[in-house]
Structure formats: C-alpha cells, structure tokens
Design an enzyme around this catalytic site. Structure first.
Site, short mmCIF file in Angstrom:
data_model
loop_
_atom_site.label_atom_id
_atom_site.label_comp_id
_atom_site.label_asym_id
_atom_site.label_seq_id
_atom_site.Cartn_x
_atom_site.Cartn_y
_atom_site.Cartn_z
N GLY A 46 0.83 -1.15 0.07
CA GLY A 46 -0.01 -0.01 -0.04
C GLY A 46 0.93 1.25 0.08
O GLY A 46 2.00 1.18 0.41
N GLN A 51 3.50 9.97 0.69
CA GLN A 51 4.55 9.22 0.92
C GLN A 51 5.58 9.66 -0.26
O GLN A 51 6.72 9.32 -0.14
CB GLN A 51 4.33 7.69 1.17
CG GLN A 51 3.66 7.23 2.50
CD GLN A 51 3.58 6.06 2.59
OE1 GLN A 51 2.34 5.49 2.15
NE2 GLN A 51 4.49 5.23 3.20
N CYS A 94 5.97 -0.06 7.41
CA CYS A 94 5.60 1.06 6.53
C CYS A 94 6.84 1.32 5.75
O CYS A 94 7.98 1.48 6.01
CB CYS A 94 5.05 2.26 7.54
SG CYS A 94 4.76 3.52 6.55
N LEU A 95 6.42 1.87 4.49
CA LEU A 95 7.60 2.06 3.58
C LEU A 95 8.30 3.42 3.86
O LEU A 95 9.35 3.78 3.59
CB LEU A 95 7.34 2.22 2.17
CG LEU A 95 6.47 0.88 1.40
CD1 LEU A 95 6.09 1.27 0.16
CD2 LEU A 95 7.99 0.07 1.21
N HIS A 136 -4.50 1.79 7.47
CA HIS A 136 -3.01 2.31 7.56
C HIS A 136 -2.64 3.60 6.49
O HIS A 136 -2.24 4.45 6.90
CB HIS A 136 -2.31 1.17 7.50
CG HIS A 136 -0.69 1.42 7.44
ND1 HIS A 136 0.28 0.92 8.25
CD2 HIS A 136 -0.11 2.23 6.49
CE1 HIS A 136 1.28 1.50 7.79
NE2 HIS A 136 1.35 2.05 6.89
N GLU A 137 -3.34 2.97 5.20
CA GLU A 137 -2.87 4.13 4.46
C GLU A 137 -4.00 5.55 4.57
O GLU A 137 -3.39 6.40 4.32
CB GLU A 137 -3.50 3.55 2.94
CG GLU A 137 -2.59 2.45 2.55
CD GLU A 137 -1.10 2.36 2.75
OE1 GLU A 137 -0.49 3.55 2.43
OE2 GLU A 137 -0.39 1.50 3.15
N HIS A 140 -2.21 7.98 6.89
CA HIS A 140 -1.14 8.78 5.96
C HIS A 140 -1.91 9.86 5.66
O HIS A 140 -1.25 11.11 5.73
CB HIS A 140 -0.65 8.25 5.01
CG HIS A 140 0.41 6.94 4.99
ND1 HIS A 140 1.53 7.41 5.87
CD2 HIS A 140 0.48 5.72 5.08
CE1 HIS A 140 2.46 6.41 6.09
NE2 HIS A 140 1.80 5.38 5.64
ZN ZN Z 1 2.74 3.40 5.60
#
Ligand code: ZN
Length: 172
Positions: A46, A51, A94-95, A136-137, A140
C-alpha cells in the site's frame, strides 16, 4: 511510469493533512500509475500519495502478491463510513518507516466510500488484511503513522534510530 522517491520519517511533510481531490483527471491517473510502480519497486502492499510528496487524498493498494498477480486498487478521497467494534491485530510496517515493525490493533472490518481510477463513486466492504491496509493508508492522509499508536518511549526510540540511519554507501 516513474518510480518516485519515498519520503521517510522523520519528515515534516509526512505529518501534513492531504487535500481532497476535486476531480480525477489524467494528472491524478498518472500519479496513481507512478505510485503503483513505486510501491511494486519497494515491495510494499500500500502507498499514500503523501509518501511520494504529493498531499492529495489518494492511496493505492495491491494484495495480489500472494497469488502472483497484480490486483491494483485505487482509492481517491476515501472515507470510512462504517467500521466494526471488533479489533484485529497485524504486525505492521511502513515504507516511510523502514525496517520497523509493530503489532497494531484496528477494526477488523470497514466499509469505505471513494472514487476509483476513472473517478466513479464506489463503495467497498473490506475485512482482514485489506481492511487493515486501507486504515493504515488512510491514516497517512491525516499525517498519522503506525508508530503513533505505540508508547511515546517506543516511538521516540524508533524515530531516533531512523534519524541516525547511515547515509548511502557509494563506491567511485
Ligand atoms: Zn505506511
């Protein structure tokens, strides 16, 4: 399609609230294509636009990896209209918080309303991994990272560790 640089914590940009998209145009579609490519390249499931440095309420998700096929999902202006009281726990990463993982509780089901890749209004009932991933996304989009659910002590420790991460090694 272009692979974009993924911002990592600590970064003030990741903490801002993303803006609603007025209309899904080719600009947003190109962004979604790039986000997907960037996410695949980083082995994520995701990614939110913020991001890659774009404060728009757009997320992409693909849980098809297990079945070895691409099954991309695009969510523009997602809103959770219903969620379950029952919680489920996943170990999340998380990236934007590289190499850090923690168990996080979230509602195990949610219904999300959004615009799709074509800009059409859609509604989706989700559960399991997809429900967790969407939540989660969507965090962000509010400037929230999964580490915010941890104790201040744990969070500060992770941020300190990330701030100290080594620079890229080059051989010239
Ligand atoms: Zn994330």
């Amino acid at each position: 399609m272009t692979i974009k640089k993924i911002l990592t914590e600590p970064n003030k940009f990741l903490r801002q609230v993303s803006k609603k998209v007025d209309e899904v145009s080719d600009v947003e579609r190109t962004l979604m294509d790039d986000m997907l490519e960037t996410m695949y390249d980083a082995n994520g499931i995701g990614l939110a636009a913020i991001q890659v440095g774009v404060p728009k309420r757009i997320i992409v998700i693909d849980l098809g990896k297990k079945e070895n096929k691409n099954m991309p999902l695009f969510f523009v202006n997602p809103v959770i209209i219903k969620k379950n009281d029952k919680l489920t726990t996943y170990e999340e990463g998380c990236l934007s918080v590289p190499d850090q993982f923690a168990e996080i509780d979230r509602p195990n089901k949610c219904t999300v309303e959004y615009l799709n890749y074509e800009g059409k209004k859609k509604m989706l009932d989700t559960d399991g991994l997809l429900a967790t991933c969407i939540q989660h996304e969507m965090d962000h989009l509010e400037g929230i990272l999964f580490i915010d659910y941890l104790s201040k002590l744990k969070r500060d420790y992770i941020i300190k560790k990330l701030s100290k991460s080594k620079p890229d090694r080059i051989v010239v």
